[in-house]
Design a protein around this motif. Structure first.
Motif, PDB file in Angstrom:
ATOM      1  N   UNK A  76       0.833  -1.205   0.000  1.00  0.00           N
ATOM      2  CA  UNK A  76       0.000   0.000   0.000  1.00  0.00           C
ATOM      3  C   UNK A  76       0.872   1.263   0.000  1.00  0.00           C
TER       4      UNK A  76
ATOM      5  N   UNK B   5      -5.164  -9.789  -2.348  1.00  0.00           N
ATOM      6  CA  UNK B   5      -4.582  -9.032  -1.230  1.00  0.00           C
ATOM      7  C   UNK B   5      -3.534  -8.023  -1.729  1.00  0.00           C
ATOM      8  N   UNK B   6      -2.610  -8.532  -2.555  1.00  0.00           N
ATOM      9  CA  UNK B   6      -1.554  -7.651  -3.060  1.00  0.00           C
ATOM     10  C   UNK B   6      -2.121  -6.602  -4.010  1.00  0.00           C
TER      11      UNK B   6
ATOM     12  N   UNK C  78      -3.873   2.005  -2.373  1.00  0.00           N
ATOM     13  CA  UNK C  78      -2.782   2.991  -2.309  1.00  0.00           C
ATOM     14  C   UNK C  78      -2.837   3.956  -3.478  1.00  0.00           C
ATOM     15  N   UNK C  79      -3.033   3.404  -4.678  1.00  0.00           N
ATOM     16  CA  UNK C  79      -3.078   4.251  -5.878  1.00  0.00           C
ATOM     17  C   UNK C  79      -4.298   5.169  -5.841  1.00  0.00           C
TER      18      UNK C  79
ATOM     19  N   UNK D 170      -4.236  -4.015  -2.051  1.00  0.00           N
ATOM     20  CA  UNK D 170      -3.424  -3.042  -1.293  1.00  0.00           C
ATOM     21  C   UNK D 170      -2.887  -1.967  -2.227  1.00  0.00           C
ATOM     22  N   UNK D 171      -2.362  -2.427  -3.369  1.00  0.00           N
ATOM     23  CA  UNK D 171      -1.815  -1.465  -4.334  1.00  0.00           C
ATOM     24  C   UNK D 171      -2.925  -0.580  -4.894  1.00  0.00           C
TER      25      UNK D 171
ATOM     26  N   UNK E 216      -5.855   6.235  -3.184  1.00  0.00           N
ATOM     27  CA  UNK E 216      -5.687   7.246  -2.136  1.00  0.00           C
ATOM     28  C   UNK E 216      -4.936   8.473  -2.667  1.00  0.00           C
ATOM     29  N   UNK E 217      -4.024   8.235  -3.603  1.00  0.00           N
ATOM     30  CA  UNK E 217      -3.231   9.339  -4.154  1.00  0.00           C
ATOM     31  C   UNK E 217      -3.920   9.998  -5.334  1.00  0.00           C
TER      32      UNK E 217
ATOM     33  N   UNK F 128       3.111   1.675  -3.186  1.00  0.00           N
ATOM     34  CA  UNK F 128       2.330   2.134  -4.341  1.00  0.00           C
ATOM     35  C   UNK F 128       2.023   3.619  -4.203  1.00  0.00           C
TER      36      UNK F 128
END
Lengths: 352, 84
Positions: A13, B40-41, B48-49, B44-45, B51-52, A16
């Motif tokens: 997380x 899962x992986x 994260x992406x 998560x990515x 969120x930005x 990324x």
């Protein structure tokens, strides 16, 4: 195996997020555009990017170059603090260790400012509270007028007390903090290397990153010493932990011929990218050019490392470094424009 | 001398049905775990992406559900086992 994977989720997380955040940094074209602008236009352009919040908040208090300076410092500190908040586990530990360098910079800025009798507000403008000493602590240090009291206050914090005990009296006597600065950074690197080697998972990758940085710093110092006519004891400038030993460093400093110097240095350095760059350094170049090229190689190499290890400390550290250079570039641009320097001259100072 | 176990046709049929059910369960269960690990992986990515950059949401969601196809394969195998 499933357990290990579950632990990795927050790492994926954060890594990324850092990779996406890196894409929002200003591209080369933006700098080229800014080179043809004046200061108010640059301020407006910066105000349309990630620095919008800071420019809006500070716009009523500061004007011109001061506005840009303070907005950049605030943004950098905010960004670094945010990253420390979202990084999990050992990544947080490594990130905090890496950012502790800002403590050294902040403390030295305060000491130098106080010694020169600068106003507290003026010193505060250029502090970047990104390390372990937060805004409250820095404000408390700034409130003190006596240098001795500031150093006394630092004893309660993780600010290399042994170095201060050893070097501060000498620096105070000579009126220059350069030796203290060197020693603090040496201690900083020694401590983060020890932390990386303490057996924490991911420490090896962190160590690779630090070693690259130390190598680049040592090579930069060697080129600076060559450009400087003043003979100094090179050993005191050397940072332990890289591929260059103190003996090699001192020996290289005595070599006068540029070609011989490059040949010996190429034999000592292991990083392929640095070796390739050294070949281009055979012809005499300005120290500024050498430094910018070395920084560029460092960032490119760090980028490669982060691609090789996408779920590690590398993507985070690459972002921290790139963000730092973005702020440095914008500051150089604004300062250059303020001083009415020609665009070509300013461009030489930018790491693009 | 041990008593001989006599199995009737009904008992054999019931046993076969049980085995089929077990196979179907394993097919869906294991593919479910596989999809979970894969998601899962990616998840998560994706978070994260997103969120930005909020614009990434649609694409991130699409990538996250791609491993769901593994469960569908498992489900198809289970249905074939049970009803064909």
């Amino acid at each position: 195996m499933a357990g290990l994977k579950l632990v990795a989720a927050p790492y994926i997380y954060v890594c990324t997020r850092m990779r996406v955040r890196k894409t929002t940094l200003l591209p080369r074209e933006e700098y080229m555009r800014m080179l043809n602008m004046n200061l108010p236009e640059i301020t407006r352009l910066i105000g349309e990017t990630d620095y919008k919040q800071e420019i809006d908040e500070l716009g009523t208090t500061f004007k011109g170059i001061d506005l840009i300076e303070v907005a950049l410092s605030w943004n950098l500190a905010k960004e670094y603090q945010k990253i420390q908040e979202i990084t999990p586990g050992t990544l947080k530990q490594f990130t905090q260790a890496y950012l502790r360098r800002w403590d050294i910079q902040n403390v030295l800025t305060i000491l130098r400012g106080k010694m020169q009798g600068a106003k507290t507000g003026k010193i505060k403008e250029i502090l970047v509270p990104a390390g372990s000493l937060d805004k409250v602590v820095l404000d408390r240090l700034l409130a003190e007028d006596s240098l001795d009291k500031i150093v006394e206050m630092l004893k309660g914090y993780r600010m290399y007390p042994q170095v201060f005990i050893r070097e501060y009296p000498l620096s105070k006597e000579s009126g220059s903090f350069s030796r203290l600065e060197n020693e603090l950074y040496k201690q900083f690197y020694a401590e983060i290397i020890a932390e990386a080697e303490s057996g924490i998972k991911g420490g090896k990758l962190f160590l690779d990153f630090i070693r690259l940085e130390i190598d680049i710093k040592n090579v930069k110092t060697l080129f600076r010493l060559r450009a400087d006519t003043f003979e100094e004891d090179a050993r005191s400038m050397h940072i332990q932990g890289g591929t260059l030993s103190a003996t090699d460093f001192a020996a290289l400093n005595t070599v006068k011929d540029q070609n011989e110097f490059i040949d010996i240095l190429k034999g000592k350095i292991r990083q392929k990218s640095i070796i390739e760059l050294l070949e281009e350094m055979r012809s005499e170049k300005t120290i500024r050019d050498v430094e910018v090229r070395l920084t560029r190689v460092q960032l490119e190499q760090m980028e490669r490392m982060s691609k090789r290890n996408p779920i590690s400390i590398h993507p985070i550290l690459v972002y921290l470094e790139k963000k730092k250079y973005e702020v440095f570039n914008l500051r150089a641009l604004a300062r250059g424009k303020e001083s009415k320097l020609p665009s070509e001259r300013i461009a030489e100072y930018l790491v693009m | 001398m041990a008593a001989e176990v006599v199995m009737t046709v009904e008992m054999i049929k019931a046993s076969q049905m049980g085995m089929k059910a077990l196979g179907a369960g394993i097919a869906v269960g294991l593919t479910g775990i596989g999809a979970g690990v894969a998601e899962m992986a990616i998840g998560s990515a994706a978070v994260g992406a997103t969120a930005e950059n909020k614009d990434m949401f649609g694409l991130a969601l699409l990538f996250t559900v791609i491993p769901e196809t593994i469960v569908i394969f498992g489900l198809v195998v289970a249905l074939l086992l049970l009803f064909v």
